[in-house]
Design a protein around this motif. Structure first.
Motif, PDB file in Angstrom:
ATOM      1  N   GLN A 134       0.852  -1.172   0.000  1.00 21.20           N
ATOM      2  CA  GLN A 134       0.000   0.000   0.000  1.00 21.20           C
ATOM      3  C   GLN A 134       0.899   1.237   0.000  1.00 21.20           C
ATOM      4  O   GLN A 134       2.057   1.192   0.442  1.00 21.20           O
ATOM      5  CB  GLN A 134      -0.892   0.020   1.243  1.00 21.20           C
ATOM      6  N   GLU A 135       0.371   2.336  -0.497  1.00 22.43           N
ATOM      7  CA  GLU A 135       1.104   3.605  -0.430  1.00 22.43           C
ATOM      8  C   GLU A 135       1.509   3.895   1.005  1.00 22.43           C
ATOM      9  O   GLU A 135       0.735   3.682   1.937  1.00 22.43           O
ATOM     10  CB  GLU A 135       0.225   4.751  -0.953  1.00 22.43           C
TER      11      GLU A 135
ATOM     12  N   GLN B  98       2.304   5.289  -5.594  1.00 23.90           N
ATOM     13  CA  GLN B  98       1.825   4.527  -6.748  1.00 23.90           C
ATOM     14  C   GLN B  98       2.757   4.693  -7.944  1.00 23.90           C
ATOM     15  O   GLN B  98       2.957   3.754  -8.721  1.00 23.90           O
ATOM     16  CB  GLN B  98       0.402   4.974  -7.116  1.00 23.90           C
TER      17      GLN B  98
ATOM     18  N   LEU C 158      -0.275  -0.090  -4.426  1.00 20.89           N
ATOM     19  CA  LEU C 158      -1.718   0.095  -4.602  1.00 20.89           C
ATOM     20  C   LEU C 158      -2.206   1.400  -3.970  1.00 20.89           C
ATOM     21  O   LEU C 158      -1.592   1.907  -3.033  1.00 20.89           O
ATOM     22  CB  LEU C 158      -2.463  -1.096  -3.987  1.00 20.89           C
TER      23      LEU C 158
END
Lengths: 114, 113
Positions: free
Chosen positions: A14-15, A84, A114
């Protein structure tokens, strides 16, 4: 003779998360390179080392990316807070003597943020 | 500014044909031009290279034609085989400068059986 080894092969995060990539170059190769290859593009140099010294890191986003090669052999590339836009394959390459000598690439780590 | 440009993103040929992949560059100081071949899931691997003092380099079915005046080069793959299907990157470097290898964006070659 073993080629350039990279791990992991894939990473999904994840970011904002951190990730590290590891590279084991061909034995005896003094020069090690990290490239970023976005999808459907050519490799773009991030940083390269001669032994343990950084020769050029001018294209490394220094606020979030870091790379080390402490003993002049293996190397680690780290992304502190992934975005991202960092989604790409990260390739490690090594050569003997640098300059215009042949680069030998590993299979890369495919990163999805993501 | 794209220093190394590959004009075709993709190319399809039939088995047995000659595939021609084109490349051009901006920096007249570039003097070394390797072509790298990359299969899916693998890193690029050196296929063939030419230095600017030569206008042609041949290695088996692979030939580079180099035009220094026009700042372009091409890779010819004679008698193309399905196993040649891959992405081909033209690259360049300058021995009087940073030595850094600059890659083009690649041409994806498909050889149809």
């Amino acid at each position: 003779e073993a080629g350039v080894t990279q791990s992991p092969r894939y990473a999904v995060l994840q970011e904002g998360q951190a990730v590290s990539f590891w590279c084991d170059p061909i034995s005896g190769h003094d020069t090690l390179y990290w490239y970023q290859q976005p999808r459907d593009q050519g490799p773009q140099l991030l940083v390269y080392f001669r032994d343990e010294a950084v020769i050029d890191n001018s294209q490394l986003p220094s606020d979030r990316f870091s790379a080390v090669r402490p003993k002049g052999t293996n190397s680690t590339l780290k992304i502190q807070s992934a975005k991202q836009g960092d989604t790409a394959t990260y390739l490690c390459a090594s050569s003997f003597g640098g300059g215009q000598n042949t680069l030998y690439f590993g299979a890369g780590t495919r990163l999805s943020v993501l | 500014q794209q220093q190394v440009r590959q004009s075709s993103q993709s190319l399809t040929v039939w088995e047995g044909e000659t595939a021609i992949l084109n490349c051009s560059y901006e920096n007249s100081a570039f003097d070394y031009f390797p072509w790298y071949q990359q299969f899916p899931g693998e890193g690029p691997a050196l296929l063939i290279a030419i230095r600017s003092v030569s206008d042609k380099k041949e290695d088996g079915r692979f030939t580079i034609f180099f035009n220094k005046r026009e700042k372009n080069l091409s890779l010819h793959i004679k008698d193309s085989q399905p196993g040649d299907s891959a992405t081909y990157f033209c690259a360049a470097s300058d021995s009087s400068g940073s030595w850094q290898l600059i890659f083009g964006s690649g041409t994806q070659l498909t050889v149809m059986p």
